[in-house]
Design an enzyme around this catalytic site. Sequence first.
Site, PDB file in Angstrom:
ATOM      1  CB  CYS A 132      -1.125  -0.305   1.363  1.00  0.00           C
ATOM      2  SG  CYS A 132       0.255  -0.128   2.703  1.00  0.00           S
ATOM      3  CG  HIS A 252      -0.722   4.178   4.622  1.00  0.00           C
ATOM      4  ND1 HIS A 252      -1.795   3.555   6.059  1.00  0.00           N
ATOM      5  CD2 HIS A 252       0.054   2.476   4.692  1.00  0.00           C
ATOM      6  CE1 HIS A 252      -1.294   2.395   6.514  1.00  0.00           C
ATOM      7  NE2 HIS A 252      -0.322   1.806   5.273  1.00  0.00           N
TER       8      HIS A 252
HETATM    9  P1  NAP Z   1      -6.619  -9.642   8.398  1.00  0.00           P
HETATM   10  O1  NAP Z   1      -7.972  -8.654   9.066  1.00  0.00           O
HETATM   11  O2  NAP Z   1      -5.945 -10.307   9.553  1.00  0.00           O
HETATM   12  O3  NAP Z   1      -7.774 -10.485   7.587  1.00  0.00           O
HETATM   13  C1  NAP Z   1      -6.898 -11.871   7.045  1.00  0.00           C
HETATM   14  C2  NAP Z   1      -8.153 -12.982   6.072  1.00  0.00           C
HETATM   15  O4  NAP Z   1      -7.108 -14.239   5.517  1.00  0.00           O
HETATM   16  C3  NAP Z   1      -9.240 -13.337   6.758  1.00  0.00           C
HETATM   17  O5  NAP Z   1     -10.611 -13.254   5.880  1.00  0.00           O
HETATM   18  C4  NAP Z   1      -8.532 -14.722   7.231  1.00  0.00           C
HETATM   19  O6  NAP Z   1     -10.250 -15.381   7.088  1.00  0.00           O
HETATM   20  C5  NAP Z   1      -7.935 -15.176   6.282  1.00  0.00           C
HETATM   21  N1  NAP Z   1      -7.242 -15.756   6.254  1.00  0.00           N
HETATM   22  C6  NAP Z   1      -6.597 -16.084   7.087  1.00  0.00           C
HETATM   23  N2  NAP Z   1      -5.523 -17.423   7.284  1.00  0.00           N
HETATM   24  C7  NAP Z   1      -6.185 -17.831   6.018  1.00  0.00           C
HETATM   25  C8  NAP Z   1      -6.635 -19.342   5.356  1.00  0.00           C
HETATM   26  N3  NAP Z   1      -5.939 -20.533   5.789  1.00  0.00           N
HETATM   27  N4  NAP Z   1      -6.855 -19.542   4.109  1.00  0.00           N
HETATM   28  C9  NAP Z   1      -7.665 -18.380   3.395  1.00  0.00           C
HETATM   29  N5  NAP Z   1      -8.018 -17.134   4.006  1.00  0.00           N
HETATM   30  C10 NAP Z   1      -7.434 -17.151   5.595  1.00  0.00           C
HETATM   31  O7  NAP Z   1      -5.982  -9.135   7.526  1.00  0.00           O
HETATM   32  P2  NAP Z   1      -5.819  -7.984   6.258  1.00  0.00           P
HETATM   33  O8  NAP Z   1      -5.710  -6.860   6.975  1.00  0.00           O
HETATM   34  O9  NAP Z   1      -7.205  -8.045   5.506  1.00  0.00           O
HETATM   35  O10 NAP Z   1      -4.761  -8.430   5.829  1.00  0.00           O
HETATM   36  C11 NAP Z   1      -4.669  -9.369   5.145  1.00  0.00           C
HETATM   37  C12 NAP Z   1      -2.999  -9.708   3.987  1.00  0.00           C
HETATM   38  O11 NAP Z   1      -3.373  -8.623   2.950  1.00  0.00           O
HETATM   39  C13 NAP Z   1      -2.520  -9.430   4.890  1.00  0.00           C
HETATM   40  O12 NAP Z   1      -2.024 -10.735   5.064  1.00  0.00           O
HETATM   41  C14 NAP Z   1      -1.409  -8.718   3.636  1.00  0.00           C
HETATM   42  O13 NAP Z   1      -0.426 -10.681   2.925  1.00  0.00           O
HETATM   43  C15 NAP Z   1      -2.284  -8.163   2.400  1.00  0.00           C
HETATM   44  N6  NAP Z   1      -1.913  -6.469   3.463  1.00  0.00           N
HETATM   45  C16 NAP Z   1      -1.917  -6.424   1.718  1.00  0.00           C
HETATM   46  C17 NAP Z   1      -2.106  -4.345   2.189  1.00  0.00           C
HETATM   47  C18 NAP Z   1      -1.595  -4.273   1.199  1.00  0.00           C
HETATM   48  O14 NAP Z   1      -0.646  -3.265   1.154  1.00  0.00           O
HETATM   49  N7  NAP Z   1      -1.424  -4.592  -0.754  1.00  0.00           N
HETATM   50  C19 NAP Z   1      -2.391  -4.256   2.808  1.00  0.00           C
HETATM   51  C20 NAP Z   1      -3.194  -4.489   3.524  1.00  0.00           C
HETATM   52  C21 NAP Z   1      -3.136  -6.173   3.672  1.00  0.00           C
HETATM   53  P3  NAP Z   1     -10.770 -15.372   8.636  1.00  0.00           P
HETATM   54  O15 NAP Z   1     -11.734 -14.535   8.915  1.00  0.00           O
HETATM   55  O16 NAP Z   1     -10.510 -16.705   8.769  1.00  0.00           O
HETATM   56  O17 NAP Z   1      -9.841 -15.928   9.688  1.00  0.00           O
HETATM   57  O1  3JN Z   2       1.368  -2.570   7.242  1.00  0.00           O
HETATM   58  C1  3JN Z   2       0.888  -1.815   6.533  1.00  0.00           C
HETATM   59  O2  3JN Z   2       0.498  -1.022   6.576  1.00  0.00           O
HETATM   60  C2  3JN Z   2       0.459  -2.474   5.055  1.00  0.00           C
HETATM   61  C3  3JN Z   2       0.928  -3.952   5.532  1.00  0.00           C
HETATM   62  C4  3JN Z   2       1.129  -5.290   4.527  1.00  0.00           C
HETATM   63  C5  3JN Z   2       1.380  -6.676   4.794  1.00  0.00           C
HETATM   64  C6  3JN Z   2       0.588  -7.062   5.948  1.00  0.00           C
HETATM   65  C7  3JN Z   2       0.866  -8.308   6.128  1.00  0.00           C
HETATM   66  C8  3JN Z   2       1.473  -8.817   5.330  1.00  0.00           C
HETATM   67  C9  3JN Z   2       1.258  -6.237   3.698  1.00  0.00           C
HETATM   68  C10 3JN Z   2       1.410  -6.669   3.090  1.00  0.00           C
HETATM   69  O3  3JN Z   2       0.924  -5.964   2.264  1.00  0.00           O
HETATM   70  O4  3JN Z   2       3.500  -6.215   1.933  1.00  0.00           O
HETATM   71  C11 3JN Z   2       1.888  -8.260   4.425  1.00  0.00           C
HETATM   72  C12 3JN Z   2       2.581  -9.196   3.356  1.00  0.00           C
HETATM   73  O5  3JN Z   2       1.520  -9.691   2.341  1.00  0.00           O
HETATM   74  O6  3JN Z   2       3.715  -9.435   3.002  1.00  0.00           O
END
Ligand code: NAP
Ligand code: 3JN
Length: 347
Positions: A132, A252
């Site tokens: 992000c 952010h």
């Molecule tokens: P979150 O609120 O903690 O949600 C995690 C999601 O992943 C929930 O739906 C969870 O399901 C699911 N999950 C966890 N373990 C799983 C598994 N084994 N199989 C299937 N689904 C599973 O986290 P979030 O903020 O949405 O972020 C999720 C991910 O998106 C991060 O880890 C990161 O990789 C990515 N992300 C990317 C950005 C970016 O910068 N582009 C920003 C934020 C996040 P349950 O409800 O069953 O626990």
């Molecule tokens: O911390 C933030 O503001 C962005 C976080 C992103 C994030 C959180 C957990 C795992 C990532 C990501 O998208 O880079 C990951 C990950 O997939 O490595």
Amino acid sequence: MSNQQTYNVAVVGATGAVGRKMLETLEKRQFPINELKLLSSKRSAGKTLTYNNQTYTVEEATPESFEGIDIALFSAGGGVSKKFAPEAVKRGAVVVDNTSAYRMDGNVPLVVPEVNEADIKDHKGIIANPNCSTIQMVAALQPLKAKYGLKRIIVSTYQAVSGSGAEAIEELKTQTEDFLNGDDMKAELLPVKGEDKHYPIAFNALPQIDVFTDNGYTFEEMKMINETKKIMHDETINVAATCVRLPVFTSHAESVYVELDDTPSVEEIKTLLASSDGVTLQDKPEEQIYPTPLAAAGLPDVFVGRIRKDLNQENGYHMWIVSDNLLKGAAWNSVQIAESLVKNHWL
Ligand code: NAP
Ligand code: 3JN
């Protein structure tokens, strides 16, 4: 009756902070969906979510979940993407992955549509959505790079807790209530889940996002450095980043210093950014107009303000870049990629 082609779409991590914004964004954009499948871990299987006023039951993700899926939007962590994205591709889906699992893979395009949409067509089944903090920065800087050349970026971020997921949002709420009630604040999650030490985020600022790497930078900082070069197709840009978590729920903010090849006036830069796709200029110091996280929350654009020349470096400029980390930083950028796949017949 409409002849528009429709697609079977899976959202992996649908119950999470990003997944829920994915659903909102797909609905808002009226993405042409035939069947929608909402996937999570076993924990949330059986829960219900609404999309377009219809109730959907969340299912546990398994390899078979991806049978018949055309587009799979993943945001359930890198481990889940490593395990299931190849299974989805094997079954004919194109994956838009929001995690860092494949971002630096040479076979995987890393895309911010305003910067490098054309890279999407080279996909081999997976397209990565950048971090992000990287997305909002490159979206604002690409027009400057294209017109004036870009030598160096020094960025300090001010990141919202929603970047750390649904649990971090709850931690900030609870700590704020405890502090205001005169109770002890319990720090159990931030800066990084599972690390030895935790610090309160309420009324605080934490200069650590993700774990530290051997060079003293955190992974979040290294993501910004490496991803910027890949998206902009330029290994020569010097990038340095300091990433800081603040007690803000959404959006952010970034203080960005750039050195260009050329020396445009501030007015020329403002004119350029005001007409750039996905960027909204909010820069009238005389009226105290500049972007803020609260005002940017819920909006798809990248907001830029406080543009000024460095006082010593002729080709140096400072600016303030703000965007909703769950929208342009995650869900909206992913849906833009999915829209581009459909529009350009690149599926
Ligand atoms: P979150 O609120 O903690 O949600 C995690 C999601 O992943 C929930 O739906 C969870 O399901 C699911 N999950 C966890 N373990 C799983 C598994 N084994 N199989 C299937 N689904 C599973 O986290 P979030 O903020 O949405 O972020 C999720 C991910 O998106 C991060 O880890 C990161 O990789 C990515 N992300 C990317 C950005 C970016 O910068 N582009 C920003 C934020 C996040 P349950 O409800 O069953 O626990
Ligand atoms: O911390 C933030 O503001 C962005 C976080 C992103 C994030 C959180 C957990 C795992 C990532 C990501 O998208 O880079 C990951 C990950 O997939 O490595």
